[in-house]
Design a protein around this motif. Structure first.
Motif, short mmCIF file in Angstrom:
data_model
loop_
_atom_site.label_atom_id
_atom_site.label_comp_id
_atom_site.label_asym_id
_atom_site.label_seq_id
_atom_site.Cartn_x
_atom_site.Cartn_y
_atom_site.Cartn_z
N THR A 81 1.11 -1.15 0.04
CA THR A 81 0.30 0.02 -0.07
C THR A 81 0.77 1.31 0.12
OG1 THR A 81 -0.17 0.32 2.87
CG2 THR A 81 -2.36 -0.46 1.10
N TYR A 82 0.19 2.42 -0.99
CA TYR A 82 1.52 3.69 -1.06
C TYR A 82 0.05 4.71 -0.93
CZ TYR A 82 3.95 7.47 -1.28
OH TYR A 82 4.93 8.63 -0.56
N ASN A 83 -0.42 5.09 -0.22
CA ASN A 83 -1.61 5.96 0.09
C ASN A 83 -2.83 5.67 -0.39
OD1 ASN A 83 0.29 8.25 1.02
ND2 ASN A 83 0.27 9.76 -1.01
N GLU A 84 -3.57 4.08 -0.14
CA GLU A 84 -4.70 3.40 0.06
C GLU A 84 -5.45 3.28 0.75
OE1 GLU A 84 -4.93 2.43 -3.04
OE2 GLU A 84 -3.31 2.23 -3.89
N ALA A 85 -4.74 5.12 1.57
CA ALA A 85 -6.71 5.16 3.03
C ALA A 85 -7.93 4.89 2.49
CB ALA A 85 -6.05 6.58 3.54
N GLU A 86 -7.91 5.22 1.35
CA GLU A 86 -9.45 5.11 0.44
C GLU A 86 -9.74 3.62 0.37
OE1 GLU A 86 -11.12 8.47 -2.17
OE2 GLU A 86 -9.39 9.26 -1.91
N ASN A 87 -8.99 2.77 0.12
CA ASN A 87 -9.31 1.93 -0.55
C ASN A 87 -8.83 0.11 1.32
OD1 ASN A 87 -10.24 2.23 -2.49
ND2 ASN A 87 -8.07 2.38 -3.25
N VAL A 88 -8.01 0.73 2.06
CA VAL A 88 -7.15 -0.71 2.59
C VAL A 88 -8.50 -0.92 3.58
CG1 VAL A 88 -6.50 0.73 4.73
CG2 VAL A 88 -5.19 -0.90 3.30
N GLU A 89 -9.24 -0.76 3.72
CA GLU A 89 -9.93 -0.94 4.88
C GLU A 89 -11.31 -1.69 4.17
OE1 GLU A 89 -11.65 1.47 7.68
OE2 GLU A 89 -12.85 -0.04 8.58
N ALA A 90 -11.75 -1.64 3.34
CA ALA A 90 -12.95 -2.21 2.37
C ALA A 90 -11.78 -3.38 1.96
CB ALA A 90 -13.91 -0.95 1.89
N PHE A 91 -10.78 -2.77 1.15
CA PHE A 91 -10.17 -4.01 1.00
C PHE A 91 -9.76 -5.86 1.84
CE2 PHE A 91 -7.15 -6.53 -2.02
CZ PHE A 91 -7.24 -6.78 -2.49
N VAL A 92 -9.39 -5.23 2.69
CA VAL A 92 -8.78 -6.03 3.42
C VAL A 92 -9.97 -7.20 4.08
CG1 VAL A 92 -7.80 -6.33 5.30
CG2 VAL A 92 -6.92 -5.19 4.14
N ALA A 93 -11.70 -6.19 3.90
CA ALA A 93 -12.35 -7.16 4.64
C ALA A 93 -13.06 -8.14 3.13
CB ALA A 93 -13.43 -5.98 4.88
N ALA A 94 -13.22 -7.21 1.74
CA ALA A 94 -13.58 -7.73 0.87
C ALA A 94 -12.58 -9.37 0.90
CB ALA A 94 -13.37 -7.62 -0.11
N ALA A 95 -11.04 -9.44 1.60
CA ALA A 95 -10.24 -10.35 0.56
C ALA A 95 -10.58 -11.20 1.37
CB ALA A 95 -8.49 -9.38 0.46
N ARG A 96 -10.85 -10.92 2.87
CA ARG A 96 -10.47 -11.75 3.75
C ARG A 96 -12.11 -12.71 3.41
NH1 ARG A 96 -11.41 -9.56 8.78
NH2 ARG A 96 -9.73 -11.73 9.81
N GLU A 97 -12.78 -12.19 3.33
CA GLU A 97 -14.69 -12.55 2.99
C GLU A 97 -14.15 -13.86 2.03
OE1 GLU A 97 -18.07 -10.77 1.18
OE2 GLU A 97 -17.75 -9.50 3.41
#
Ligand SMILES: Nc1nc2c(ncn2[C@@H]2O[C@H](COP(=O)(O)OP(=O)(O)OP(=O)(O)O)[C@@H](O)[C@H]2O)c(=O)[nH]1
Ligand SMILES: [Mg+2]
Length: 257
Positions: free
Chosen positions: A16-32
């Motif tokens: 990640t580099y400057n992914e504050a808008e994406n990282v939380e939603a992305f981690v949740a989607a990937a873990r699912e």
């Protein structure tokens, strides 16, 4: 060839580099989409937008999430190499890599993991039947397609999508490739990893994916990343261990589409 199933868990390495808008939603989607045993490792290069702090909070909230903080932005290659080392040290049996900006759809993760049962390196591929790119302008498509075609030609390998960054490595591939000597930083890093796997006789499989443009945040792609790929790819052919000594020749590598 069927692979043993009693290996360690899958680790997903997310630079990640400057992914504050994406990282939380992305981690949740990937873990699912990942098995419960999987680990997610965020590799943040001291993003000024606070991505690292969000990642720390996610790591506190979820046992299967951890963060590797690096002091400065050095490009995708060094971030992945550091993440791969951490995953191997943590006992990973499979190591997945993908962008954390939703260009690579987490819905494909099970497909990559399944294909890894029968291959050493699985590539989520835009350029095999069923794969593709949506929402890209003509210039960006031409750069990507041209880049893959150029690398295929220069290296003499059959893999269609050499520059893509959605992959699953069996642990042995990363142990065999000498990570200390990987020098590429941008797209060339993806080419270098795949070429080295082929050089050492590992089986590479491409599974189709449709790549989407990022929905939030800004691109880190710049001209220097493209220029690096142009000059570095030919060097890959001559650097490192020649394919004849110990590994399969590139033309003997097996590809499955
Ligand atoms: N840790 C780290 N991550 C990076 C670096 N450069 C890019 N990334 C991440 O690598 C992934 C791919 O980078 P992008 O900016 O999306 O680059 P791209 O996919 O080539 O460009 P776009 O298609 O425009 O998004 C994203 O998750 C980025 O946050 C870096 O220097 N360090
Ligand atoms: Mg991207």
């Amino acid at each position: 060839m069927p692979r043993s199933t009693d290996r360690g868990p899958a680790w997903l390495v997310l630079p990640t580099y400057n992914e504050a808008e994406n990282v939380e939603a992305f981690v949740a989607a990937a873990r699912e989409k990942l098995p419960a045993s999987a680990q997610v490792l965020i590799v943040d290069d001291n993003s000024p937008d606070g991505t690292g702090e969000i990642a720390d909070r996610l790591a506190e909230e979820h046992e299967g999430v951890s963060v590797l903080h690096r002091p400065r932005k050095e490009g995708l290659g060094p971030a992945y190499v550091a993440g791969f080392r951490r995953a191997l040290a943590g006992g990973a049996g499979l190591v997945l890599e993908m962008d954390s900006d939703f260009s690579h759809d987490p819905a494909y993760l099970p497909r990559l993991l399944e294909a890894a049962e029968r291959a050493d390196l699985v590539i989520g591929s835009r350029y095999v039947p069923g794969g593709g790119v949506s929402e890209w302008g003509a210039l960006r498509q031409a750069i990507s397609r041209g880049g893959s075609a150029y690398a295929r030609l220069v290296l003499g390998v059959g893999v269609r999508d050499l520059t893509g960054g959605f992959k699953c490595f069996r642990r042995e591939v990363l142990e065999t490739i000498d990570l200390d000597t990987i020098q590429a930083r941008g797209y060339a890093f993806q080419v270098e990893m795949t070429y080295r796997a082929i050089q050492r006789g590992f089986e590479v499989v491409e599974v189709p994916i449709v790549f989407r443009d990022r929905q939030a945040g800004s691109s880190k792609m710049d001209r220097s990343i493209v220029v690096e790929a142009v000059w570095r790819v030919p060097l890959l052919r001559f650097n490192g261990r020649p394919p004849q000594q110990g590994g399969a020749a590139p033309e003997r590598g097996r590809y499955t589409f």
